[in-house]
Scaffold this motif. Sequence first.
Motif, PDB file in Angstrom:
ATOM      1  N   LEU A  38       0.831  -1.197   0.000  1.00 30.61           N
ATOM      2  CA  LEU A  38       0.000   0.000   0.000  1.00 30.61           C
ATOM      3  C   LEU A  38       0.877   1.263   0.000  1.00 30.61           C
ATOM      4  O   LEU A  38       1.811   1.367   0.801  1.00 30.61           O
ATOM      5  CB  LEU A  38      -0.904   0.001   1.242  1.00 30.61           C
ATOM      6  CG  LEU A  38      -1.795   1.225   1.395  1.00 30.61           C
ATOM      7  CD1 LEU A  38      -2.911   1.233   0.354  1.00 30.61           C
ATOM      8  CD2 LEU A  38      -2.391   1.265   2.803  1.00 30.61           C
ATOM      9  N   TYR A  39       0.527   2.193  -0.871  1.00 30.63           N
ATOM     10  CA  TYR A  39       1.228   3.487  -0.930  1.00 30.63           C
ATOM     11  C   TYR A  39       0.197   4.590  -0.656  1.00 30.63           C
ATOM     12  O   TYR A  39      -0.777   4.705  -1.379  1.00 30.63           O
ATOM     13  CB  TYR A  39       1.852   3.710  -2.318  1.00 30.63           C
ATOM     14  CG  TYR A  39       2.971   2.747  -2.627  1.00 30.63           C
ATOM     15  CD1 TYR A  39       2.686   1.438  -3.016  1.00 30.63           C
ATOM     16  CD2 TYR A  39       4.294   3.129  -2.519  1.00 30.63           C
ATOM     17  CE1 TYR A  39       3.716   0.534  -3.285  1.00 30.63           C
ATOM     18  CE2 TYR A  39       5.322   2.240  -2.787  1.00 30.63           C
ATOM     19  CZ  TYR A  39       5.026   0.943  -3.176  1.00 30.63           C
ATOM     20  OH  TYR A  39       6.031   0.072  -3.431  1.00 30.63           O
ATOM     21  N   ARG A  40       0.426   5.360   0.393  1.00 28.40           N
ATOM     22  CA  ARG A  40      -0.503   6.449   0.716  1.00 28.40           C
ATOM     23  C   ARG A  40      -0.009   7.747   0.067  1.00 28.40           C
ATOM     24  O   ARG A  40       1.165   8.087   0.197  1.00 28.40           O
ATOM     25  CB  ARG A  40      -0.564   6.685   2.223  1.00 28.40           C
ATOM     26  CG  ARG A  40      -1.244   5.559   2.956  1.00 28.40           C
ATOM     27  CD  ARG A  40      -1.410   5.892   4.429  1.00 28.40           C
ATOM     28  NE  ARG A  40      -1.876   4.718   5.122  1.00 28.40           N
ATOM     29  CZ  ARG A  40      -3.129   4.270   5.066  1.00 28.40           C
ATOM     30  NH1 ARG A  40      -4.042   4.925   4.361  1.00 28.40           N
ATOM     31  NH2 ARG A  40      -3.476   3.177   5.714  1.00 28.40           N
ATOM     32  N   VAL A  41      -0.903   8.421  -0.621  1.00 33.16           N
ATOM     33  CA  VAL A  41      -0.520   9.671  -1.286  1.00 33.16           C
ATOM     34  C   VAL A  41      -0.416  10.764  -0.234  1.00 33.16           C
ATOM     35  O   VAL A  41      -1.373  11.016   0.516  1.00 33.16           O
ATOM     36  CB  VAL A  41      -1.564  10.062  -2.360  1.00 33.16           C
ATOM     37  CG1 VAL A  41      -1.245  11.437  -2.951  1.00 33.16           C
ATOM     38  CG2 VAL A  41      -1.610   9.010  -3.454  1.00 33.16           C
ATOM     39  N   VAL A  42       0.743  11.403  -0.168  1.00 34.95           N
ATOM     40  CA  VAL A  42       0.900  12.471   0.817  1.00 34.95           C
ATOM     41  C   VAL A  42       0.850  13.845   0.156  1.00 34.95           C
ATOM     42  O   VAL A  42       0.531  14.849   0.771  1.00 34.95           O
ATOM     43  CB  VAL A  42       2.214  12.319   1.625  1.00 34.95           C
ATOM     44  CG1 VAL A  42       2.125  11.135   2.561  1.00 34.95           C
ATOM     45  CG2 VAL A  42       3.417  12.183   0.719  1.00 34.95           C
ATOM     46  N   ASN A  95       3.563  12.337  -4.448  1.00 31.17           N
ATOM     47  CA  ASN A  95       4.487  11.789  -3.466  1.00 31.17           C
ATOM     48  C   ASN A  95       3.680  10.786  -2.642  1.00 31.17           C
ATOM     49  O   ASN A  95       2.577  11.124  -2.176  1.00 31.17           O
ATOM     50  CB  ASN A  95       5.009  12.888  -2.543  1.00 31.17           C
ATOM     51  CG  ASN A  95       6.312  13.449  -3.060  1.00 31.17           C
ATOM     52  OD1 ASN A  95       6.685  13.192  -4.211  1.00 31.17           O
ATOM     53  ND2 ASN A  95       7.011  14.213  -2.227  1.00 31.17           N
ATOM     54  N   ALA A  96       4.186   9.593  -2.526  1.00 29.12           N
ATOM     55  CA  ALA A  96       3.447   8.573  -1.770  1.00 29.12           C
ATOM     56  C   ALA A  96       4.399   7.861  -0.807  1.00 29.12           C
ATOM     57  O   ALA A  96       5.611   7.802  -1.040  1.00 29.12           O
ATOM     58  CB  ALA A  96       2.808   7.579  -2.725  1.00 29.12           C
ATOM     59  N   GLU A 107       9.227   7.604   1.571  1.00 31.26           N
ATOM     60  CA  GLU A 107       8.432   8.446   0.649  1.00 31.26           C
ATOM     61  C   GLU A 107       9.125   8.505  -0.715  1.00 31.26           C
ATOM     62  O   GLU A 107      10.355   8.607  -0.786  1.00 31.26           O
ATOM     63  CB  GLU A 107       8.297   9.851   1.232  1.00 31.26           C
ATOM     64  CG  GLU A 107       7.175  10.628   0.586  1.00 31.26           C
ATOM     65  CD  GLU A 107       6.941  11.954   1.291  1.00 31.26           C
ATOM     66  OE1 GLU A 107       6.769  11.965   2.519  1.00 31.26           O
ATOM     67  OE2 GLU A 107       6.922  12.974   0.588  1.00 31.26           O
ATOM     68  N   GLY A 108       8.354   8.453  -1.773  1.00 35.54           N
ATOM     69  CA  GLY A 108       8.918   8.554  -3.115  1.00 35.54           C
ATOM     70  C   GLY A 108       7.949   9.269  -4.060  1.00 35.54           C
ATOM     71  O   GLY A 108       6.797   9.534  -3.693  1.00 35.54           O
ATOM     72  N   ARG A 154       5.525   5.358 -13.903  1.00 33.18           N
ATOM     73  CA  ARG A 154       6.969   5.367 -13.617  1.00 33.18           C
ATOM     74  C   ARG A 154       7.231   5.753 -12.167  1.00 33.18           C
ATOM     75  O   ARG A 154       6.383   6.391 -11.523  1.00 33.18           O
ATOM     76  CB  ARG A 154       7.709   6.283 -14.584  1.00 33.18           C
ATOM     77  CG  ARG A 154       7.253   7.708 -14.570  1.00 33.18           C
ATOM     78  CD  ARG A 154       8.066   8.545 -15.548  1.00 33.18           C
ATOM     79  NE  ARG A 154       7.477   8.519 -16.883  1.00 33.18           N
ATOM     80  CZ  ARG A 154       8.097   8.931 -17.978  1.00 33.18           C
ATOM     81  NH1 ARG A 154       9.347   9.352 -17.900  1.00 33.18           N
ATOM     82  NH2 ARG A 154       7.496   8.912 -19.140  1.00 33.18           N
ATOM     83  N   VAL A 155       8.395   5.382 -11.704  1.00 37.82           N
ATOM     84  CA  VAL A 155       8.838   5.770 -10.364  1.00 37.82           C
ATOM     85  C   VAL A 155      10.007   6.728 -10.563  1.00 37.82           C
ATOM     86  O   VAL A 155      10.922   6.435 -11.340  1.00 37.82           O
ATOM     87  CB  VAL A 155       9.296   4.546  -9.547  1.00 37.82           C
ATOM     88  CG1 VAL A 155       9.771   4.981  -8.165  1.00 37.82           C
ATOM     89  CG2 VAL A 155       8.173   3.536  -9.444  1.00 37.82           C
ATOM     90  N   LEU A 156       9.930   7.897  -9.918  1.00 35.69           N
ATOM     91  CA  LEU A 156      10.985   8.902 -10.095  1.00 35.69           C
ATOM     92  C   LEU A 156      11.951   8.869  -8.916  1.00 35.69           C
ATOM     93  O   LEU A 156      11.532   8.670  -7.771  1.00 35.69           O
ATOM     94  CB  LEU A 156      10.365  10.297 -10.218  1.00 35.69           C
ATOM     95  CG  LEU A 156       9.542  10.511 -11.500  1.00 35.69           C
ATOM     96  CD1 LEU A 156       8.091  10.183 -11.269  1.00 35.69           C
ATOM     97  CD2 LEU A 156       9.722  11.909 -12.009  1.00 35.69           C
TER      98      LEU A 156
END
Lengths: 82, 738
Positions: free
Chosen positions: A28-32, A57-58, A63-64, A79-81
């Motif tokens: 799970l990735y939470r959007v911040v 940003n999640a 965080e990424g 994509r992942v930056l």
Amino acid sequence: MSKLIGEPVKAHADNDSMLTAFIWRRRLYRVVEVHSWWWEPSEWWHGKAVRFFIRVNAQNSSEGTYELYRLGEQWFLSRVLD
Amino acid sequence: MSFIHLHVHSPYSFLDGASTIDRLLEKARALEMPVLALTDHNRLTGAIRFYEKAIVCGIKPIIGAEVNVEGDHHLTLLCKDKQGYSNLCRLLTEAHLSKRKCPPQATREALRQFRVGLIALSGCRQGEIPDLVGRCKYEEAVRAACFYRDVYEDDFFIELINYPSRKSLSDSYRLAQFARQQKLSTVATNNVHYADMEEYTIKELLNAIDRNIFVSQLQGPRTVEQYLKSSEEMDGLFRDIPEALANTEEIASRCNLELELGKPRFPKFALPEGETDYSYLSKLTYQGAQRKYGSLSSCVKQRLEYELDTIKKLGFCSYFLAVWDIVHWAQERGIRCQARGSAVDSLVVYVLDISIADPIEHDLLFERFMHPLRHEPPDIDLDVDRRRRDEVRDYVCEKYGAENVACVATINTYLARGAIRDVGKALQMPQEIIEEACNGIHWLSASQLLEYADSRPELKKSEIYKRPELADFFKLCATIDSFPKHLSVHLGGLLIGDGRLSDLVPLEWSSGGDIISQYDKDDIEKLGIVKMDILSLPTMTVIEDTLSDIEENHGISIDLDRIPGDDPAAFAMLRDGKTIGTFQLESPAQREMAGRLLPERFEDIIVSLALVRPGPLKSNMDKLYLPRRHGKEPVTYLHPNLRDALGETLGVILYQEQVLEVAHDLAGMSYAEADGFRRAMTHDRTDEEMEKMRESFITCCRKNGVSSKIAEEIFEQLAAFAAYGFCKAHAVAYGVLA
């Protein structure tokens, strides 16, 4: 730099259809923070629809920055930056 | 705060704008936008219709253009007032006419010369300053900014366009920064090319057609963002630059152009000393009438007085004098030149020798041509010997000045065939599909193609329009129905201005090397500019050659005016179908009609010309008229009061003039009102409008003692006839020539 992914994700949105979280590879990735969003044209002559993109940003363990797009009802991690 | 769109393209940007003016206005109204600008590329072709339609929608129109300037850059210009409009027309004219066969380009000198009354925005990505800033050429950008600020002073704005994209910093931020450094005002626009986002496909399709490439080959950045965004969307995009949003309202408040539409602008006719245009027209008219009739009967006098009075009241005297002058000049030089069409209904036109048919003798109704309730400029079309038409045109240019004369443009628009070919090519459709889809369709739009696929015989025989895999293709073709492709020269239409034309109408080169207006004939009419149709008619050349051959070979000089109109031998030839080479009567259909009609008098020729056309034949008018003509069926009238109007055609409606007479005799309308009624029925109208006309007609008839049932029946006949009615005056003019 960024890494192209292109995999489907399960997304959660709030009442304004804004992405709040997504599940990618069972995590799970939470959007911040939402950085930006935009629409991209498609190869419509091949019957493809425009795509809605969002850069967020999640947070998972750390965080990424992630870029996702929606095609119909399905979300994809584009994509992942770094 | 309300955002105003100041940079908007319509299909009159020719293969770049993807939503019709109606569609753009509809969206603007739905978004509750009080003002909208139109800024097509290098042309004002859509400006008049946009101006009129916007006002009807309750939206304030701003007229402008996106002009190409030196270096292939773009500049958005908006008219503040009449002088600004005039300067924009002149700038566009200069940009187009300065070099033939080159894309239009305004020089810096021209921008400076025609600057007053205009607001300049720095343009899209192709604008000079945005381009230089985008390429980090700051020194050059500063020099360019100095030039534009010097020319337009406070009316120059840096145009900021913000299309959200993957790029983290949009070009508009850099441009905004540049504007701040240079102390230049900014304004937000969206460089609109379509009403809704999904129409970006149409824009790309049009761009591919324009560049003659496949859609997949389109170069450069693509976007879906050039749609008519709401104030909220634009606020969101320019939250950090609120002054750019506020300036849209500021600019809109500075633009207050009011076009004077419908006001006639006739060229000044050089009058002899002591004469007014009316006195001189009267003098020439009465001199002509005496030449034609000798002593004048009270009927002729009354008719001339009535016509002259109407011409004077409507302010058209100088127009008649101008036409008379051209015809007179041509005839003095032996150039055959005469009127066709409804102008032949006028006795003044006849006695001035502009037409060869006597409206008294042929019982023609002046009101079909003009009347006090019809304020549009009259239309006198002239047929001229084909070989010598250019001499006549040159005379007009010389008389009124080359700057005051130009050809009228025609806007070439998409019908089904063109759309199928162009869209098919851009989408790489197989050639055989394109050929099959185009086969046998003429004069149909792509939407009609889909609508009538099951009902029209020529479409039913092909399955191609029903193939599910081609449905999207045909839908795309229908989307560009009636979109303009290019301008060309209107057949014969000449504009004569009351001053320099380019003050009012932008001009450009046609592909054939004529100078043409950017407006078509309808918009020219709205601007009140005189349009004269000087048409080449090969028959005039044939007559001229024949007469000179007869004189040369047989020593006989023939005066056409003295050829009897009731020569039995000539009618015998017509009845035998020996009409090859006879003007208007030589077609197989006319020869066939001659065999059935058996003409024996001039009126039969007029009937034949009116009958042998697709409308009347499809409606079986011939089957109604011919048995009556030969006494095989009785002549009947739906109401005795129709006898006067329809007596000459044995109770059958054949001419437009008869619609006026029926409405006058039965419904008690004046002839002027009756012509309004005829025109309303002829032009596009809604079912609701038609119903109103029906009710009003029946009510008026009932007041005159006509029963509802009969009135209803007569209305139906008139309504059906209106679709294909023929102008008797035109038939008479061509009958006489035949």
